[in-house]
Write a protein that holds these residues in place. Structure first.
Motif, mmCIF file in Angstrom:
data_model
loop_
_atom_site.group_PDB
_atom_site.id
_atom_site.type_symbol
_atom_site.label_atom_id
_atom_site.label_comp_id
_atom_site.label_asym_id
_atom_site.label_seq_id
_atom_site.Cartn_x
_atom_site.Cartn_y
_atom_site.Cartn_z
ATOM 1 N N SER A 90 0.827 -1.211 0.000
ATOM 2 C CA SER A 90 0.000 0.000 0.000
ATOM 3 C C SER A 90 0.855 1.251 0.000
ATOM 4 N N ARG A 91 1.927 1.243 0.788
ATOM 5 C CA ARG A 91 2.795 2.417 0.848
ATOM 6 C C ARG A 91 3.489 2.664 -0.479
ATOM 7 N N ILE A 92 4.034 1.614 -1.067
ATOM 8 C CA ILE A 92 4.748 1.807 -2.320
ATOM 9 C C ILE A 92 3.787 2.190 -3.432
ATOM 10 N N TYR A 93 2.560 1.691 -3.370
ATOM 11 C CA TYR A 93 1.548 2.089 -4.346
ATOM 12 C C TYR A 93 1.295 3.588 -4.253
ATOM 13 N N ASP A 94 1.087 4.088 -3.037
ATOM 14 C CA ASP A 94 0.799 5.517 -2.852
ATOM 15 C C ASP A 94 1.980 6.386 -3.285
ATOM 16 N N ILE A 95 3.190 5.955 -2.936
ATOM 17 C CA ILE A 95 4.371 6.748 -3.272
ATOM 18 C C ILE A 95 4.631 6.740 -4.777
ATOM 19 N N LEU A 96 4.538 5.565 -5.380
ATOM 20 C CA LEU A 96 4.747 5.465 -6.824
ATOM 21 C C LEU A 96 3.673 6.215 -7.594
ATOM 22 N N ARG A 97 2.449 6.134 -7.127
ATOM 23 C CA ARG A 97 1.357 6.867 -7.775
ATOM 24 C C ARG A 97 1.666 8.357 -7.778
ATOM 25 N N LYS A 98 2.079 8.883 -6.648
ATOM 26 C CA LYS A 98 2.413 10.303 -6.550
ATOM 27 C C LYS A 98 3.590 10.639 -7.469
ATOM 28 N N ASP A 99 4.616 9.796 -7.476
ATOM 29 C CA ASP A 99 5.787 10.071 -8.305
ATOM 30 C C ASP A 99 5.455 10.017 -9.790
ATOM 31 N N LEU A 100 4.578 9.104 -10.178
ATOM 32 C CA LEU A 100 4.169 9.008 -11.585
ATOM 33 C C LEU A 100 3.366 10.237 -12.011
ATOM 34 N N VAL A 101 2.464 10.680 -11.161
ATOM 35 C CA VAL A 101 1.666 11.869 -11.473
ATOM 36 C C VAL A 101 2.548 13.109 -11.523
ATOM 37 N N ASN A 102 3.541 13.178 -10.637
ATOM 38 C CA ASN A 102 4.419 14.339 -10.576
ATOM 39 C C ASN A 102 5.502 14.339 -11.648
ATOM 40 N N GLY A 103 5.571 13.273 -12.442
ATOM 41 C CA GLY A 103 6.541 13.239 -13.528
ATOM 42 C C GLY A 103 7.956 12.873 -13.116
ATOM 43 N N ARG A 104 8.103 12.133 -12.004
ATOM 44 C CA ARG A 104 9.447 11.716 -11.595
ATOM 45 C C ARG A 104 10.078 10.832 -12.666
#
Length: 222
Positions: free
Chosen positions: A14-28
């Motif tokens: 769940s944590r990695i999902y939330d973090i990766l989701r944010k990073d993908l949306v932010n264009g990391r």
């Protein structure tokens, strides 16, 4: 200890999902980039099983593309996709806002006022841009929260994430943000007045103004 993942295994996925989701949306990660599993394990300090579970969920959500068991890739960006996202937002989000105004109770009104106040008070400096984005997302969720349709809320959230992949490409545009913030205030005022027609018209204008900003950012990276 890595800043991303704490040592618990029960909620690692769940944590990695939330973090990766944010990073993908932010264009990391760049559009079209193939994600190396081993590199992600090292970056986020997470085990293979929770990482793969999170990647599969993100692929089902539309923020990643799974390539026939060969790995995962960040979706590309295109003008036609951006146009499609905006057209769908105009239809679905505006309809949900109408329903929210019709069905919303006093608790919804209070939550809406609180969400607007927090967004208005958010510090607009570069260091706090993440906080503004979080409060902006919360504000738009609250606008439609009382629409009475769980599926509408799910699709709207997904559309927002897809739209934000484009909007967050470029630098901040203070003038446009000020105009959008003023519209946030006006949207709340119209919702509280239960002026459905005017509220929907303004939300359409709000989405289209955001689209203009996203289109500019996309053109700069095209």
């Amino acid at each position: 200890m890595n800043q991303y993942i704490q040592p618990s295994t029960t909620t690692a996925s769940s944590r990695i999902y939330d973090i990766l989701r944010k990073d993908l949306v932010n264009g990391r990660f760049a559009a079209g980039e193939k994600l190396a599993i081993n590199a992600l394990k090292e970056l986020y300090q997470v085990g293979l099983s929770p990482l793969r579970e999170a990647l599969n969920k993100l692929a089902a959500y539309g923020l990643l593309i799974q390539e026939n068991q060969r790995g995962f890739r960040v979706p590309t960006l295109s003008r036609s996709e951006l146009d499609d996202i905006v057209k769908t937002r105009l239809a679905l989000e505006s309809m949900a806002f109408e329903q929210a105004i019709s069905l919303g109770d006093a608790a919804w009104e209070a939550n809406l006022l609180a969400a607007e106040h927090r967004l208005k008070c958010a510090d607009m400096t570069l260091d706090n841009d993440d906080e503004w984005e979080r409060l902006h997302t919360q504000f738009h969720r609250t606008l439609v929260a009382s629409c009475g349709s769980i599926w509408s809320l799910r699709f709207i959230e997904q559309l927002h994430d897809q739209f934000d992949r484009y909007r967050r490409l470029g630098p901040k545009m203070p003038v446009i943000r000020q105009e959008l913030d003023q519209q946030h205030h006006e949207l709340v005022a119209l919702a509280l007045k239960r002026d459905v027609k005017a509220a929907r018209k303004l939300l359409d204008e709000h989405i289209l103004k955001s689209y203009e900003a996203a289109l500019t950012c996309f053109a700069q990276h095209g």
